[in-house]
Design a protein around this motif. Structure first.
Motif, mmCIF file in Angstrom:
data_model
loop_
_atom_site.group_PDB
_atom_site.id
_atom_site.type_symbol
_atom_site.label_atom_id
_atom_site.label_comp_id
_atom_site.label_asym_id
_atom_site.label_seq_id
_atom_site.Cartn_x
_atom_site.Cartn_y
_atom_site.Cartn_z
ATOM 1 N N GLU A 17 -34.914 -3.279 7.727
ATOM 2 C CA GLU A 17 -34.112 -2.066 7.572
ATOM 3 C C GLU A 17 -34.788 -1.038 6.676
ATOM 4 O O GLU A 17 -34.686 0.146 6.892
ATOM 5 C CB GLU A 17 -32.735 -2.403 6.972
ATOM 6 N N VAL B 142 -31.570 -13.344 6.517
ATOM 7 C CA VAL B 142 -30.927 -12.123 6.019
ATOM 8 C C VAL B 142 -31.955 -11.235 5.328
ATOM 9 O O VAL B 142 -31.980 -10.015 5.538
ATOM 10 C CB VAL B 142 -29.752 -12.468 5.079
ATOM 11 N N ARG C 1 -29.900 -1.609 -0.187
ATOM 12 C CA ARG C 1 -30.546 -2.660 0.604
ATOM 13 C C ARG C 1 -31.712 -3.294 -0.146
ATOM 14 O O ARG C 1 -31.921 -4.500 -0.078
ATOM 15 C CB ARG C 1 -31.017 -2.122 1.951
ATOM 16 N N GLU D 149 -18.639 -5.055 13.634
ATOM 17 C CA GLU D 149 -19.256 -6.291 14.134
ATOM 18 C C GLU D 149 -20.197 -6.901 13.094
ATOM 19 O O GLU D 149 -20.213 -8.120 12.897
ATOM 20 C CB GLU D 149 -20.016 -6.011 15.424
ATOM 21 N N LEU D 150 -20.968 -6.073 12.408
ATOM 22 C CA LEU D 150 -21.863 -6.558 11.360
ATOM 23 C C LEU D 150 -21.068 -7.113 10.189
ATOM 24 O O LEU D 150 -21.392 -8.180 9.662
ATOM 25 C CB LEU D 150 -22.800 -5.437 10.893
ATOM 26 N N ARG D 151 -20.022 -6.390 9.798
ATOM 27 C CA ARG D 151 -19.173 -6.883 8.706
ATOM 28 C C ARG D 151 -18.571 -8.231 9.052
ATOM 29 O O ARG D 151 -18.554 -9.147 8.230
ATOM 30 C CB ARG D 151 -18.078 -5.860 8.408
ATOM 31 N N CYS E 18 -17.503 -6.779 2.564
ATOM 32 C CA CYS E 18 -17.357 -6.547 4.003
ATOM 33 C C CYS E 18 -15.893 -6.551 4.442
ATOM 34 O O CYS E 18 -15.553 -5.969 5.478
ATOM 35 C CB CYS E 18 -18.150 -7.585 4.794
ATOM 36 N N GLY F 72 -19.768 -10.464 11.088
ATOM 37 C CA GLY F 72 -20.838 -11.461 11.057
ATOM 38 C C GLY F 72 -21.170 -11.905 9.646
ATOM 39 O O GLY F 72 -21.391 -13.088 9.389
ATOM 40 N N ILE F 73 -21.202 -10.952 8.713
ATOM 41 C CA ILE F 73 -21.490 -11.289 7.321
ATOM 42 C C ILE F 73 -20.355 -12.126 6.735
ATOM 43 O O ILE F 73 -20.601 -13.109 6.018
ATOM 44 C CB ILE F 73 -21.730 -10.001 6.495
ATOM 45 N N GLY G 161 -33.919 -9.331 7.826
ATOM 46 C CA GLY G 161 -33.170 -8.183 8.324
ATOM 47 C C GLY G 161 -33.156 -7.038 7.332
ATOM 48 O O GLY G 161 -33.324 -5.879 7.705
ATOM 49 N N LEU H 299 -20.272 -0.206 6.968
ATOM 50 C CA LEU H 299 -21.037 -0.968 7.963
ATOM 51 C C LEU H 299 -20.225 -1.092 9.254
ATOM 52 O O LEU H 299 -18.991 -1.105 9.219
ATOM 53 C CB LEU H 299 -21.358 -2.370 7.437
#
Length: 126
Positions: free
Chosen positions: A115, A108, A17, A72-74, A62, A76-77, A111, A69
């Motif tokens: 994290e 991004v 990250r 849902e996050l994948r 993704c 979105g990316i 975020g 991951l």
């Protein structure tokens, strides 16, 4: 010699990250610099190309079923990556500005910073 030690220590301490944050920060900074230099359309091509490459890599990572991951996050990316690709075409042809791409990258980065505290290492470019 001390520079090499610093680079080795940074590689050991870096998390995925924080590496993503650093990359997004660098690319977003390039886009901001190009915009602030008055470049538009094709003049933005080098910065836009690099941004598009990163988002394509994010999309591909993704799409891999082995990616840990949340689905849902994948998704979105992947969706954001597709939008970046289409919007970049509008910018490079002069039909829109680079500002929205910069805003997406900043979001991004925010975020990623939340994290892992990456903002302490470098602020989101203004």
């Amino acid at each position: 010699m001390s520079v090499n030690a610093y680079v080795r220590a940074q590689k050991v301490a870096a998390t995925p990250r924080s590496t993503e944050y650093r990359l997004m920060s660098e690319i977003t900074g390039e886009m901001i610099a190009a915009r602030d230099a008055g470049l538009a359309g094709v003049g933005l091509a080098p910065a836009l190309h690099r941004n598009r490459e990163v988002w394509t890599a994010f999309r591909n990572l993704c799409a891999d079923p082995a990616n840990a991951l949340p689905a849902e996050l994948r998704a979105g990316i992947i969706s954001l990556g597709l939008w970046v690709d289409k919007y970049t075409s509008l910018v490079i042809t002069g039909r829109d500005t680079i500002d929205e791409l910069i805003n997406v990258n900043r979001t991004v980065m925010g975020g990623l910073a939340n994290e892992n505290g990456a903002a302490a290492a470098g602020e989101v470019p203004a």
